[in-house]
Design an enzyme around this catalytic site. Structure first.
Site, short mmCIF file in Angstrom:
data_model
loop_
_atom_site.label_atom_id
_atom_site.label_comp_id
_atom_site.label_asym_id
_atom_site.label_seq_id
_atom_site.Cartn_x
_atom_site.Cartn_y
_atom_site.Cartn_z
N GLU A 84 -8.64 -1.33 8.92
CA GLU A 84 -8.27 -0.04 8.34
C GLU A 84 -9.52 0.72 7.95
O GLU A 84 -10.41 0.13 7.33
CB GLU A 84 -7.38 -0.20 7.10
CG GLU A 84 -6.91 1.15 6.58
CD GLU A 84 -6.03 1.06 5.34
OE1 GLU A 84 -5.82 -0.04 4.82
OE2 GLU A 84 -5.56 2.12 4.90
N GLY A 87 -11.64 -3.47 -1.97
CA GLY A 87 -11.01 -4.50 -2.80
C GLY A 87 -10.31 -5.58 -2.00
O GLY A 87 -10.57 -6.76 -2.15
N ALA A 88 -9.41 -5.15 -1.13
CA ALA A 88 -8.64 -6.11 -0.34
C ALA A 88 -7.89 -5.34 0.74
O ALA A 88 -7.84 -4.12 0.71
CB ALA A 88 -7.65 -6.86 -1.22
N MET A 89 -7.32 -6.09 1.68
CA MET A 89 -6.66 -5.44 2.81
C MET A 89 -5.36 -6.13 3.16
O MET A 89 -5.31 -7.36 3.28
CB MET A 89 -7.63 -5.43 4.00
CG MET A 89 -7.08 -4.77 5.24
SD MET A 89 -6.72 -3.01 4.95
CE MET A 89 -5.30 -2.82 6.01
N ASN A 97 -3.47 -6.61 5.78
CA ASN A 97 -3.12 -7.03 7.15
C ASN A 97 -1.84 -7.86 7.15
O ASN A 97 -1.68 -8.75 6.33
CB ASN A 97 -4.25 -7.89 7.73
CG ASN A 97 -5.61 -7.32 7.43
OD1 ASN A 97 -5.91 -6.20 7.81
ND2 ASN A 97 -6.42 -8.09 6.72
N HIS A 135 -0.73 -5.55 -5.32
CA HIS A 135 -0.91 -4.36 -4.48
C HIS A 135 -0.80 -4.71 -3.00
O HIS A 135 -0.01 -4.10 -2.27
CB HIS A 135 -2.27 -3.73 -4.79
CG HIS A 135 -2.57 -2.48 -4.01
ND1 HIS A 135 -2.33 -1.22 -4.50
CD2 HIS A 135 -3.08 -2.31 -2.77
CE1 HIS A 135 -2.68 -0.33 -3.59
NE2 HIS A 135 -3.15 -0.96 -2.53
N GLU A 136 -1.57 -5.67 -2.55
CA GLU A 136 -1.55 -6.01 -1.12
C GLU A 136 -0.20 -6.58 -0.71
O GLU A 136 0.31 -6.28 0.36
CB GLU A 136 -2.67 -6.98 -0.77
CG GLU A 136 -4.08 -6.55 -1.19
CD GLU A 136 -4.45 -5.12 -0.84
OE1 GLU A 136 -3.94 -4.58 0.17
OE2 GLU A 136 -5.26 -4.52 -1.58
N HIS A 182 2.31 -3.80 -0.26
CA HIS A 182 2.10 -3.05 0.98
C HIS A 182 2.98 -3.57 2.12
O HIS A 182 3.23 -2.86 3.09
CB HIS A 182 0.64 -3.16 1.44
CG HIS A 182 -0.25 -2.05 0.96
ND1 HIS A 182 0.12 -0.73 0.98
CD2 HIS A 182 -1.52 -2.06 0.50
CE1 HIS A 182 -0.89 0.03 0.53
NE2 HIS A 182 -1.90 -0.76 0.23
N GLU A 186 -0.63 4.39 -0.17
CA GLU A 186 -1.50 3.98 -1.28
C GLU A 186 -1.02 4.44 -2.65
O GLU A 186 -1.00 3.67 -3.60
CB GLU A 186 -2.95 4.44 -1.02
CG GLU A 186 -3.60 3.78 0.20
CD GLU A 186 -3.61 2.26 0.17
OE1 GLU A 186 -3.35 1.67 -0.89
OE2 GLU A 186 -3.87 1.66 1.23
N1 TRP Z 1 -5.63 -0.58 2.41
C1 TRP Z 1 -6.56 -1.19 1.52
C2 TRP Z 1 -5.87 -1.21 0.17
O1 TRP Z 1 -5.87 -0.30 -0.58
C3 TRP Z 1 -7.83 -0.42 1.42
C4 TRP Z 1 -8.99 -0.92 2.22
C5 TRP Z 1 -9.40 -2.18 2.33
C6 TRP Z 1 -9.91 -0.15 2.93
N2 TRP Z 1 -10.54 -2.22 3.08
C7 TRP Z 1 -10.86 -1.01 3.46
C8 TRP Z 1 -10.04 1.19 3.18
C9 TRP Z 1 -11.92 -0.56 4.22
C10 TRP Z 1 -11.10 1.64 3.93
C11 TRP Z 1 -12.02 0.78 4.46
O2 TRP Z 1 -5.17 -2.09 -0.14
ZN ZN Z 2 -3.62 -0.15 -0.74
#
Ligand code: TRP
Ligand code: ZN
Length: 886
Positions: free
Chosen positions: A125, A265-267, A269, A301-302, A305, A324
């Protein structure tokens, strides 16, 4: 600096070609990874132009071969440039197979496939997937994925991707493979893979409907003992989403991986969340109570999502707040339920009123749903996230819990599996509730912070009380004029004893049994008339921070003190104390600037003493009341910010309060000493925060004993919150204890990078005169690594954003220091460099001399050839001649 082109929301067109399924094969090698992608594609029936040209995104890819329907394409059938692969004359439906080589080892931008601590991981992302393979890398193209990972078994025993493991086994030459299948269609930004030496904490969760889900938290072996809190938070989040929103996890296996090198922070996926290790790892010896809390909220949060973001995703990146803003609202609500609601709300409001309002007032101001951007990475902002959460919250406030839930249900019913817009969300809320949100939509479209001015009038004879609100919103780039917003204002009216009165508006039949209600301000100027008001009340306005606005009321100091002592809305009670402190501090700032002697104001001391001695108030709440508004916030309240006067005024007031309340602080400190170092429950956390807040005041007294106490606590406490609180106090004092404890802390923790981040930040935020030199020398320290975003934020970020007194030093060296670092970092990680640029963009807030120096540094950055699009956009907007053109 080359000017980069802006993308505009109005230019959105559906993709010409869709991808139904993706087959990916990775031969993972740090130096050169082979990626073979097989895409089942077809023309999009929704696309408008009937051209037969296929355009795929791709960046830094070494193309090896292309096959269309199994036939190798030779070079006259396609073109490749820096960012695209273009194939002419493709059929209606076809299979495209590409082979590319990528170089994870050289990937310092941490987007796409890269190495962190020797392990492979990905960040896609928003637009990282195009650094992995050629693809229509946009969120409205959704496909199912089958992924085969091949790697050396020795070096990379764990191979993960989204979904379910369907096959695995050994291959020749010490290699092995794993095959993953994700049954849910998803956009490319949710793709992930991980490969390396990782240990795993495993547990399981049974959903409300009785399905069992395997939960795994992956980290390096030596940190496995620090994963329990993350696992517990995950299970809490899963239960909470079932109970509050009726949403169940749709996977068989849910994985979380901790990575040391991570831009954000985190993602989220799908099924394979990748986290900055800072938001996974915690033990009471190494992590603070705030860290534990942050982990709970980021894990939530993750996880949230999975529905708000993954099952229903964004049509395009202008809609980012769709996922978000809504997901932050959800994680805030989750955190409020896991801890204490008023405390959570205070922390939400601190972010909005501090850095988010500053963003709204600066050169990067943009609506919650932006209309244009140059680099989407620059729009993962406080406005999109936190103001977006406030917008969701206001809908919740206007609709009420039940109708809001109905709106959410309808949203999922209509849009599950789709890529949609904020408009689709608002329409679901409207349709489910029957409430008209047409004016409310302006919150998505207009940038800037609305200001609401209040006038009050009491008619003693008629027993009528009028509140008149006038709203306005300052111009922002590209938006010189604003329409009035629909602002929900929660109010209460306090009688002389501090009790909330019954509220009955003119024209209503009789007093409703409510002492707290939400007024809808929709016009520029609007009066609300309350009847049967027996005495002149003190109004409690914007209770619970019911809208992200600046509320201005001409309270007398006594009224603020009264609200601070009585308001039954705990948020407003805290806020009244803060407002009083702001006033006192700004008067002190004026006195300092005019060379007048500073004098004490007892109202704040009295209010704080009452708060501390009140047995009905929660400890964590009391601790919040003791924190004076920070220097950045105070700077934002001045026409021309004076960082030095602010620092000295705040310091003076803290010392004054310490002297005034010595006895109360000492008693409170003593009463709360017993806080079990191993416990991180709300009660213990409250004790710790209160005793440490008291200690920080006591240390300002000229009494050596308190410094000794801090040194002992720093050295002997077995709890990181306690250690850090004490060390933090010491870092501001030039004393032998300071040097000793800083050195001892390093010796003890040098092999724990997350703990060392705290050590770096404390030193960077010290008010001592030698801090700028110390920060410069820490850049050379063995513990520092400029390639790691956490280290950069801990040292450079903490100094430039968290130490305004030194950053804005009159000789301008703070500005030069930052510009040097931005230029250095931009050459390998543009995303991180761009985020560091914010403080320089605020130059308009300072005096002419500082303005000149800050601008000069921005111009120096702008002059760099090959500046990234990320930094380029921010610098260009920061230097634009007027804030209201664009
Ligand atoms: N979608 C992620 C979140 O808010 C945000 C995020 C994680 C992100 N890594 C990133 C955005 C790198 C831009 C680039 O939970
Ligand atoms: Zn998010």
């Amino acid at each position: 600096m080359k000017k980069n082109k802006a993308l505009r929301l109005e230019d959105y067109r559906p993709a010409s070609y869709l991808v139904d399924s993706v087959d990916l094969r990775f031969e993972l090698d740090p130096a050169a990874t082979l990626v073979r992608a097989t895409l089942a594609m077809r023309r999009n029936p929704e696309a408008d132009a009937k051209e037969d040209q296929l355009i795929l995104n791709g960046k830094h890819l070494d193309l090896r071969s292309i096959r269309l329907d199994e036939r190798e394409l030779d070079t006259d059938h396609f073109q490749v440039d820096d960012e695209h692969l273009v194939i002419e004359g493709v059929p209606q439906a076809f299979t495209l197979e590409t082979e590319v080589i990528i170089h994870p080892e050289k990937n310092t931008a941490l987007e796409g496939l890269y190495l962190s601590g020797g392990n492979f991981c990905t960040q896609c992302e928003p637009e990282g997937f195009r650094r992995i393979t050629y693809f229509p890398d946009r969120p409205d193209v959704m496909a199912t994925y089958r992924v085969t990972l091949v790697a050396q078994r020795e070096q990379f025993p764990v191979l993960l991707s989204n979904g379910n493991l369907v096959a695995h086994g050994d291959l020749d030459a010490g290699r092995h493979f794993a095959e993953w299948e994700d049954p849910f269609r998803k956009p490319s930004y949710l793709f992930a893979l991980v490969g390396g030496k990782l240990s795993c904490l495993e547990d399981s969760y049974t959903t409300a409907s009785g399905r069992s889900i395997t939960l795994q938290v992956y980290a390096d072996a030596r940190h496995l003992g620090q994963c329990a809190h993350a696992m517990k938070s995950l299970k809490q989040a899963m239960r909470w989403d079932e109970q509050r929103f009726g949403l169940e996890c749709d996977l068989n296996q849910y994985m979380i991986v901790a990575a040391d090198d991570f831009n954000m922070g985190a993602m989220e996926n799908k099924g394979l969340n990748i986290f900055n290790s800072k938001y996974v790892l915690a033990a009471s010896e190494t992590a603070t109570d705030a860290d534990f809390q942050n982990i709970t909220s980021v894990i939530g949060h993750e996880y949230f999502h999975n529905w708000t973001g993954n099952r229903v995703t964004c049509r395009d990146w202008f809609q980012l707040s769709l996922k978000e803003g809504l997901t932050v609202f959800r994680d805030q609500e989750f955190s409020a339920d896991m801890t204490a609601r008023p405390i959570q709300r205070i922390s939400d409001a601190r972010i909005i009123r501090g850095p988010q309002f500053a963003e709204d007032a600066g050169p990067m101001a943009h609506p919650v749903r932006p209309r244009s951007y140059v680099e989407i990475n620059n729009f993962y902002t406080l406005t999109v996230y936190n103001k977006g959460a406030e917008v969701s919250r206001m809908i919740h406030t206007l609709l009420g819990e039940k109708a809001f839930r109905g709106g959410m249900d309808l949203y999922f019913q209509r849009h599950d599996g789709q890529a949609v817009t904020t408009e689709d969300f608002v329409r679901a809320m409207e349709d489910a509730s029957g409430i008209d949100l047409s004016q409310f939509r302006l919150w998505y479209e207009q940038a800037g912070t609305p200001e609401v001015q209040v006038e009050r009038h009491y008619d003693a004879e008629q027993k009528r009380y009028c509140l008149t609100f006038t709203q306005s919103c300052p111009p922002t780039p590209g938006q010189p004029r604003k329409e009035p917003f629909h602002i929900p204002i929660a109010v209460g009216l306090l009688d002389r004893k501090g009790r909330s009165m019954h509220l009955q508006l003119e024209g209503e039949s009789r007093a409703k049994e409510t002492r707290d209600r939400v007024l809808s301000l929709t016009r520029t100027r609007q009066t609300f008339e309350f009847v049967d008001v027996k005495q002149e009340p003190v109004p409690s306005l914007l209770r619970g921070f019911s809208a992200p606005v600046k509320m201005k009321c001409d309270y007398a100091d006594e009224e603020l003190a009264f609200l601070a002592g009585h308001d039954e809305d705990e948020f407003n009670r805290w806020d009244a104390g803060q407002q009083l402190a702001v006033r006192i501090l700004l008067r002190l700032v004026d006195d300092l600037r005019e060379g007048r002697p500073l004098h004490a104001d007892n109202r704040l001391s009295d209010a704080l003493r009452d708060t501390l001695e009140n047995p009905h108030l929660d400890r964590a709440f009391k601790a919040q009341c003791l924190i004076l508004p920070d220097e950045n916030y105070l700077a934002d309240q001045m026409d021309v910010a004076d960082p030095s006067a602010i620092h000295h005024a705040r310091q003076w007031l803290r010392e004054h309060l310490a002297a005034d309340l010595r006895k109360t602080f000492l008693n409170t400190w003593q009463d709360n000493l017993e806080a079990d170092p191993k416990q991180v429950d709300a009660a213990t956390v409250g004790r710790r925060s209160l005793k440490n807040a008291c200690l920080s005041y006591l240390s300002l007294l000229d009494e050596e004993i308190f410094i000794e106490l801090c040194a002992n606590q720093a050295q002997l406490a077995h709890n990181m919150t306690d250690v850090l609180a004490a060390l933090g106090i010491l870092t501001h004092r030039d004393s032998p204890q300071r040097e000793e404890q800083i050195a001892a802390f390093y010796r003890q923790w040098k092999s724990e990078p997350l703990v060392i981040d705290k050590w770096l930040s404390l030193q960077a935020q010290s008010s001592l005169p030698q801090t700028p030199e110390i920060v410069e020398s820490l850049l050379q320290h063995e513990a520092f690594n400029i390639k790691n975003p956490n280290r950069v934020r801990a040292l450079i970020g903490a100094f430039c954003q968290g130490n305004p007194y030194h950053f804005h030093a009159e000789d301008g060296r703070g500005y030069a220091f930052l510009a040097d670092r931005i230029l250095e970092i931009d050459s390998f990680n543009p995303q991180v460099a761009a985020r560091l640029t914010t403080p320089l963009g605020r130059w308009r807030r300072y005096d002419p001399k500082r303005q000149q120096m800050m601008k000069a540094q921005l111009e120096r950055i702008a002059a760099r050839e090959d500046l990234s699009r990320d930094v380029g956009e921010i610098v260009e907007k920061s230097l634009a001649s007027s804030e209201s053109d664009s």
